[in-house]
Design a protein around this motif. Sequence first.
Motif, PDB file in Angstrom:
ATOM      1  N   GLN A 163      72.125 -73.110 -46.107  1.00 32.38           N
ATOM      2  CA  GLN A 163      72.225 -73.009 -47.561  1.00 32.38           C
ATOM      3  C   GLN A 163      73.480 -72.295 -48.023  1.00 32.38           C
ATOM      4  O   GLN A 163      73.979 -72.534 -49.117  1.00 32.38           O
ATOM      5  CB  GLN A 163      70.998 -72.284 -48.125  1.00 32.38           C
ATOM      6  CG  GLN A 163      70.934 -72.310 -49.645  1.00 32.38           C
ATOM      7  CD  GLN A 163      69.740 -71.553 -50.184  1.00 32.38           C
ATOM      8  OE1 GLN A 163      69.314 -70.555 -49.610  1.00 32.38           O
ATOM      9  NE2 GLN A 163      69.183 -72.013 -51.293  1.00 32.38           N
ATOM     10  N   GLY A 164      74.005 -71.397 -47.190  1.00 32.80           N
ATOM     11  CA  GLY A 164      75.113 -70.557 -47.611  1.00 32.80           C
ATOM     12  C   GLY A 164      74.607 -69.234 -48.164  1.00 32.80           C
ATOM     13  O   GLY A 164      73.412 -68.944 -48.113  1.00 32.80           O
ATOM     14  N   ARG A 166      74.125 -66.743 -51.395  1.00 33.18           N
ATOM     15  CA  ARG A 166      74.053 -66.716 -52.855  1.00 33.18           C
ATOM     16  C   ARG A 166      73.655 -65.325 -53.326  1.00 33.18           C
ATOM     17  O   ARG A 166      72.978 -64.585 -52.610  1.00 33.18           O
ATOM     18  CB  ARG A 166      73.029 -67.733 -53.368  1.00 33.18           C
ATOM     19  CG  ARG A 166      73.289 -69.150 -52.961  1.00 33.18           C
ATOM     20  CD  ARG A 166      72.366 -70.113 -53.687  1.00 33.18           C
ATOM     21  NE  ARG A 166      70.959 -69.837 -53.450  1.00 33.18           N
ATOM     22  CZ  ARG A 166      69.954 -70.458 -54.043  1.00 33.18           C
ATOM     23  NH1 ARG A 166      70.218 -71.417 -54.943  1.00 33.18           N
ATOM     24  NH2 ARG A 166      68.705 -70.161 -53.776  1.00 33.18           N
ATOM     25  N   GLN A 191      76.750 -69.069 -56.055  1.00 35.61           N
ATOM     26  CA  GLN A 191      77.119 -69.349 -54.670  1.00 35.61           C
ATOM     27  C   GLN A 191      78.338 -68.516 -54.289  1.00 35.61           C
ATOM     28  O   GLN A 191      79.399 -68.618 -54.899  1.00 35.61           O
ATOM     29  CB  GLN A 191      77.421 -70.837 -54.488  1.00 35.61           C
ATOM     30  CG  GLN A 191      77.486 -71.294 -53.052  1.00 35.61           C
ATOM     31  CD  GLN A 191      76.111 -71.500 -52.436  1.00 35.61           C
ATOM     32  OE1 GLN A 191      75.153 -71.817 -53.129  1.00 35.61           O
ATOM     33  NE2 GLN A 191      76.016 -71.334 -51.124  1.00 35.61           N
ATOM     34  N   LYS A 193      79.210 -68.064 -50.739  1.00 37.12           N
ATOM     35  CA  LYS A 193      79.776 -68.701 -49.553  1.00 37.12           C
ATOM     36  C   LYS A 193      79.036 -70.003 -49.316  1.00 37.12           C
ATOM     37  O   LYS A 193      77.813 -70.010 -49.269  1.00 37.12           O
ATOM     38  CB  LYS A 193      79.636 -67.780 -48.332  1.00 37.12           C
ATOM     39  CG  LYS A 193      80.213 -68.338 -47.052  1.00 37.12           C
ATOM     40  CD  LYS A 193      80.010 -67.357 -45.902  1.00 37.12           C
ATOM     41  CE  LYS A 193      80.536 -67.916 -44.589  1.00 37.12           C
ATOM     42  NZ  LYS A 193      80.313 -66.969 -43.466  1.00 37.12           N
ATOM     43  N   PRO A 194      79.753 -71.119 -49.180  1.00 35.21           N
ATOM     44  CA  PRO A 194      79.059 -72.397 -48.972  1.00 35.21           C
ATOM     45  C   PRO A 194      78.399 -72.467 -47.606  1.00 35.21           C
ATOM     46  O   PRO A 194      78.826 -71.819 -46.644  1.00 35.21           O
ATOM     47  CB  PRO A 194      80.185 -73.430 -49.096  1.00 35.21           C
ATOM     48  CG  PRO A 194      81.427 -72.681 -48.728  1.00 35.21           C
ATOM     49  CD  PRO A 194      81.212 -71.277 -49.222  1.00 35.21           C
ATOM     50  N   LYS A 196      76.415 -75.083 -44.526  1.00 39.11           N
ATOM     51  CA  LYS A 196      76.732 -76.323 -43.815  1.00 39.11           C
ATOM     52  C   LYS A 196      76.251 -77.547 -44.581  1.00 39.11           C
ATOM     53  O   LYS A 196      76.757 -78.651 -44.359  1.00 39.11           O
ATOM     54  CB  LYS A 196      76.079 -76.301 -42.428  1.00 39.11           C
ATOM     55  CG  LYS A 196      76.620 -75.232 -41.489  1.00 39.11           C
ATOM     56  CD  LYS A 196      75.905 -75.275 -40.148  1.00 39.11           C
ATOM     57  CE  LYS A 196      76.432 -74.206 -39.200  1.00 39.11           C
ATOM     58  NZ  LYS A 196      75.728 -74.225 -37.889  1.00 39.11           N
ATOM     59  N   SER A 198      75.007 -79.438 -48.390  1.00 36.00           N
ATOM     60  CA  SER A 198      75.071 -79.404 -49.845  1.00 36.00           C
ATOM     61  C   SER A 198      73.711 -78.974 -50.382  1.00 36.00           C
ATOM     62  O   SER A 198      72.723 -78.909 -49.645  1.00 36.00           O
ATOM     63  CB  SER A 198      75.438 -80.784 -50.387  1.00 36.00           C
ATOM     64  OG  SER A 198      74.377 -81.700 -50.149  1.00 36.00           O
ATOM     65  N   SER A 199      73.644 -78.714 -51.670  1.00 38.29           N
ATOM     66  CA  SER A 199      72.395 -78.282 -52.277  1.00 38.29           C
ATOM     67  C   SER A 199      71.300 -79.337 -52.107  1.00 38.29           C
ATOM     68  O   SER A 199      70.157 -79.016 -51.763  1.00 38.29           O
ATOM     69  CB  SER A 199      72.609 -78.000 -53.770  1.00 38.29           C
ATOM     70  OG  SER A 199      71.399 -77.630 -54.396  1.00 38.29           O
ATOM     71  N   TYR A 202      70.200 -79.482 -48.452  1.00 31.57           N
ATOM     72  CA  TYR A 202      69.376 -78.331 -48.090  1.00 31.57           C
ATOM     73  C   TYR A 202      67.957 -78.502 -48.635  1.00 31.57           C
ATOM     74  O   TYR A 202      66.976 -78.244 -47.927  1.00 31.57           O
ATOM     75  CB  TYR A 202      69.993 -77.051 -48.625  1.00 31.57           C
ATOM     76  CG  TYR A 202      69.177 -75.813 -48.294  1.00 31.57           C
ATOM     77  CD1 TYR A 202      69.179 -75.283 -47.012  1.00 31.57           C
ATOM     78  CD2 TYR A 202      68.373 -75.201 -49.266  1.00 31.57           C
ATOM     79  CE1 TYR A 202      68.415 -74.173 -46.698  1.00 31.57           C
ATOM     80  CE2 TYR A 202      67.610 -74.092 -48.959  1.00 31.57           C
ATOM     81  CZ  TYR A 202      67.636 -73.581 -47.667  1.00 31.57           C
ATOM     82  OH  TYR A 202      66.870 -72.492 -47.359  1.00 31.57           O
TER      83      TYR A 202
END
Length: 254
Positions: A163-164, A166, A191, A193-194, A196, A198-199, A202
């Motif tokens: 997810q990164g 948030r 967000q 940090k991104p 692996k 996309s939203s 995920y």
Amino acid sequence: MKLLKKVFAALAFVPAMALAAGGGFPLEAAPDHSRDLASLQNGAKLFVNYCLNCHAAANMRYNRMRDIGLSEEQIKENLLFASDKVGSLMTVTMAAKDAKEWFGAVPPDLSVIARAKASGDGSGPDWLYTYLRTFYQDDTRPTGWNNMVFPSVGMPHALWELQGVRTAKFEEVADPHDASKKIHHFAGFEQVKPGKLSSLEYDRDVADLVSFLTWMGEPVQDTRRRLGVWVLLFLGVLMTLAWLLNRAYWKDIK
């Protein structure tokens, strides 16, 4: 008896979940992928790679995943990391004492966690789906993470790489019940940090994971439903025959 103990252990975790869900954060409906074998297989992969490190599923055996379309060879090659036997239970090697020291509590067994209702306004799958999508970075917490559904949660964000990172944004707004007071209102995520994924990717993976947890709580539910339909049909036919027989016995009696 062992199954009963596991159910009680899972239910012991419910009050904390109910308290969290009762805090007012809305639960989102979990997409139902329970009959999509590809989704269940992806959920199994996510569970083994990200959840089984800390959480056991001691009522489930690895070979049971043949029911979702996996061969024993696929299970051995892709999912069997904590044991060398396909018939082994899905347990963890982490000691309960170490888990309590690191997280403040022993991570609950997830065998039937999806069957436990989080609160009166949301089912277990809905709670899990929302919970796994509302982690945010919080430096005030020992693990560095917090959660909107389960405030002050002891569990770190196991899926953060996907997810990164948030953070949660809050703002002070007037209390709708008392204009002289201010309340801490959630204003969304930011967000930092991104990840692996996309939203949307995920959310799809979380839906697959939750569907697998739901399936794992009762792997025979589809068989039970099919048998239930046949039983009802049989009883219907039997009732019809009994009614016809009764009418035949009483037709000449006035």
